[in-house]
Motif scaffolding. Structure first.
Motif, short mmCIF file in Angstrom:
data_model
loop_
_atom_site.label_atom_id
_atom_site.label_comp_id
_atom_site.label_asym_id
_atom_site.label_seq_id
_atom_site.Cartn_x
_atom_site.Cartn_y
_atom_site.Cartn_z
N LYS A 12 32.07 106.23 -34.75
CA LYS A 12 32.09 106.43 -33.47
C LYS A 12 32.94 108.01 -33.45
N GLU A 13 32.71 108.56 -32.15
CA GLU A 13 33.15 109.84 -32.18
C GLU A 13 34.91 109.89 -32.25
N PRO A 16 27.01 109.80 -34.09
CA PRO A 16 27.22 108.17 -33.99
C PRO A 16 25.97 107.17 -33.85
N ASN A 55 29.02 114.82 -36.80
CA ASN A 55 29.12 113.60 -36.12
C ASN A 55 27.73 113.18 -35.56
#
Length: 362
Positions: free
Chosen positions: A278-279, A294, A292
């Protein structure tokens, strides 16, 4: 709770003393219900629903005795809250001490802000579940009977081709990496199984065929049904070993140890690494070279994955990155390598990681 019709029940003993509350989606352990999931009250914003929840907690639940036992409807892994505890039962007094939403000095404005902050979009299967609850659903005995049909490798292959069923592999991620049916999707039973199925598969009517560890067939069908996925058509008899023994085609996921990754990075500074956590996890701490992507929004990042060169993926411990790898491979993206042990192993191996990054500075 997260809906106007949400109800908490107070249980009294035979002497009339308050004993326990069954708090539904109003009060969880460590959290409270999300105010953005209501299917009714369309004329109310999530902020208005949160304000109503503030009143319910402070006027009806918090005045109860500290010794009262709290039995919530959901626990860790559920998408109905943000920060649920792994515990399943607690006292109200302990929740008053540890649950952020029950702070005695909390203002209404602070409560609304904190409860609505950082909410991810609700899983796509939620409205479909509401529809099922209203219109009715198939008898669980029929669901189990159909879902636990044992299919030979040949019959399994025919069923997959003729029905358009999703082949769902629910074994351990390491077993999936060593060998799996091409284009099958991995979501292991020993992780947050049902929430990830709901989030990533979405359509509760999707036909499903299972590759499942021996003896856990009924468990898998039952857990799918609990979140509305009632259309399981059967499982592979003898498991993946039977598939391989039948000389059927299979695929693998290439692994790399963090120590080996460090050596490769020392030679090639242009390597692509993707962090599918998750961020919030990524912003807290991440491998310096990692981008990133997700898992919750993986489809939105498909264009960012290199088409020709090898790239590397990881999550926290290996479960989510294997889900991501299976999804990418099902879409024809095979030039990926999974970093064994995830971010935990990356840190232990001494690879350079970032400090916390405040979102407002990005």
């Amino acid at each position: 709770g997260h809906t106007m019709e949400s109800t908490t029940y107070l249980l009294r003993d035979e002497e009339g003393k308050d004993h326990a509350i069954f708090s539904g989606d109003t009060l969880f352990l460590g959290d409270v219900g999300r105010p953005d999931l209501a299917q009714k009250a369309a004329d109310m914003t999530q902020e208005q629903l949160a304000s109503t929840l503030f009143d319910s907690l402070r006027e009806k639940i918090m005045p109860l005795d500290d010794e009262i036992i709290v039995y919530p409807a959901h626990g860790a892994g559920s998408a109905c809250g943000k920060n649920m505890s792994k515990e399943t039962v607690d006292t109200l007094g302990n929740q008053k001490k540890t649950n952020y939403a029950l702070r005695p000095d909390m203002t209404r404005e602070e409560f609304v802000a904190e409860v609505t902050e950082g909410l991810l979009p609700p899983p796509t299967y939620f409205p479909l579940n509401v529809k099922m609850n209203k219109e009715g659903y198939e008898d669980i005995d029929l669901v189990l009977k159909r879902g636990t049909q044992a299919l030979s490798p040949d019959a399994f292959e025919v069923a997959a081709n003729e029905t358009g069923a999703l082949v769902l592999d629910v074994r351990n991620e390491d077993d999936f990496a060593k060998g799996h049916i091409p284009r099958s999707i991995f979501i292991g039973l020993d992780g947050s199984f049902a929430p990830w199925v709901g989030a990533l598969v979405g359509d509760t009517a999707q036909p499903i065929l299972l590759v499942v560890p021996e003896g856990r067939e009924e468990e898998a069908v039952t857990r799918l049904s609990r979140v509305g996925f009632d259309n399981t058509l059967g499982y592979l008899k003898g498991g993946f070993e039977a598939w391989r023994s039948a000389s059927k085609e299979y695929d693998t996921v290439s692994p790399v140890a963090p120590e080996r990754l460090a050596e490769l990075m020392a030679k090639d500074g242009e390597m692509k690494v993707f962090d599918v956590r998750k961020e919030s996890e990524y912003l807290s701490e991440h491998l310096l070279e990692a981008e990133n992507a997700p898992l919750d929004y993986l489809n939105d990042y498909l264009s960012t994955f290199p088409k020709g060169e090898v790239f590397y993926m990881h999550c926290a411990g290996g479960y989510r990155s294997m889900i991501a790898a299976s999804i990418l491979k099902s879409r024809g993206i095979h030039n990926l390598v999974d970093i064994s042990g995830g971010f935990k192993a990356i840190k232990e191996a001494g690879l350079p990681v970032s400090d916390y990054v405040c979102p407002s500075t990005l």
